[in-house]
Write an enzyme that holds these catalytic residues in place. Sequence first.
Site, PDB file in Angstrom:
ATOM      1  N   HIS A 166      47.006  38.799  35.363  1.00 20.04           N
ATOM      2  CA  HIS A 166      48.688  39.092  35.376  1.00 20.04           C
ATOM      3  C   HIS A 166      49.226  38.615  34.073  1.00 20.04           C
ATOM      4  CE1 HIS A 166      52.525  39.107  36.960  1.00 20.04           C
ATOM      5  NE2 HIS A 166      52.272  39.163  38.173  1.00 20.04           N
ATOM      6  N   GLU A 270      48.881  44.006  33.318  1.00 21.75           N
ATOM      7  CA  GLU A 270      48.008  43.012  34.212  1.00 21.75           C
ATOM      8  C   GLU A 270      46.702  44.152  34.345  1.00 21.75           C
ATOM      9  OE1 GLU A 270      49.997  42.172  37.910  1.00 21.75           O
ATOM     10  OE2 GLU A 270      51.901  42.395  36.527  1.00 21.75           O
TER      11      GLU A 270
END
Length: 298
Positions: A166, A270
Site C-alpha cells: 500500500h 497500491e
Amino acid sequence: MQDLPDGVVVRPGKGQLDRVSVDTAACTGEVYLHGAHVTAFQPEEQLPLLWVSSKSAFAPGQAIRGGIPICFPWFGPMRTDLDFHQHEKPPQHGVARTSPWRLTDVRRSADAVTLSLSPASHDPFSKWWPGKFAATLAVRFAKTLTVALRIENRGTTPMRCEAALHTYFFVGDVNQVEVHGLEGVEYVDRVRDLQRFKQDNTPIRFDGEFDRTYVNTSSPVTVIDPVYKRKIVNQKVGSNTTVVWNPGRVKAEPVIGLAPDEYKQFVCVETAAATDNFLTINPGETHTLGFEASSETL
Ligand code: BG6
C-alpha cells in the site's frame, strides 16, 4: 542473524520500535520490523519517494500511516466469501501491518542492499485465517526501490487470501498530479458504494476523496508531479489489481488522522491482489507480489 554489512544498522527508531536503516552511495532507506514496514527511500540527489504522516503512530498493534503498509491476508474490510473466521470486528487490511516481523537476511552487492523479513509469529494470522503459510518480504534499496512479498502455501488445501503493498508516494500537491496507466480499466469505486465503472481514456486527476480498486490490470503506473518536477514509475509483478487512494481534504484529519493539508503530500498507488483478483495458492506453491518504483526528473 549474520553480521550486518557496511551501511546497514538496526537501532530503535520512533516509539522505540526496531528500525533497519540503510545508507549507501545510491540511496538511503529504512524498514521497521513492526509490520515489515518500509518508511523511507530516497535515491541519491533526489527527493524522498515515500511519504509518512507527521501524526503517525509508532506503537505495537497500530499501523504506521505512510510508507508501505503490507495488507495481508486480506485487503480492506475482511471478506466474507473467503475462508476467514469472523468472531469479532476484523482489523482493516489484515494483520501483517500490525504484527512483529524479524529480519532474516541482509545482503549487500555494490550499492544495493536487500533486506529479507518474515513474520515473527503466526499467531496474529491464525486467529483470523486457517492458512498455513510462510511469507517473506524482500526489500531492495538501490537507485530504485524493489519490494516483493512472497507467500508460500505450507498447508494441504488451496489457500485463499488477498495482499497489497500500500505505497504512499510523496508528491508536491495531489491536486496537481496526474496518474497514467489505468486508462480504460474497470474499477470498484469505494467512494460510490462499491459500484463498478470504467476509467475513461484520460489520466487520473484528484479533486476530493478518491478510492478506486482497479481490477484485471498488470500495467505499470506513472505519477507525473509538476510541483516536484518528477515522474514516478511503479512496475508490478504478480499483481492484477492497482488501488489508487487519497482521502481528500474533508476526511483527511477527522477520519484518517492526518495533520491539516498533509493529504496533499501523497498519492497511494497500491500493488495488490484483491477484490476480483484474490489469490488462490495451491499446496506447496508460492505467489510473489511486488513492484519496482523509480523516479526521474521531468
Ligand atoms: C486504501 C483503501 O487502500 O486504504 C481505502 O482503498 C482506505 O478505502 C485506505 O481508506 C486507508 O486505510 P487505513 O486502514 O490505512 O486507514
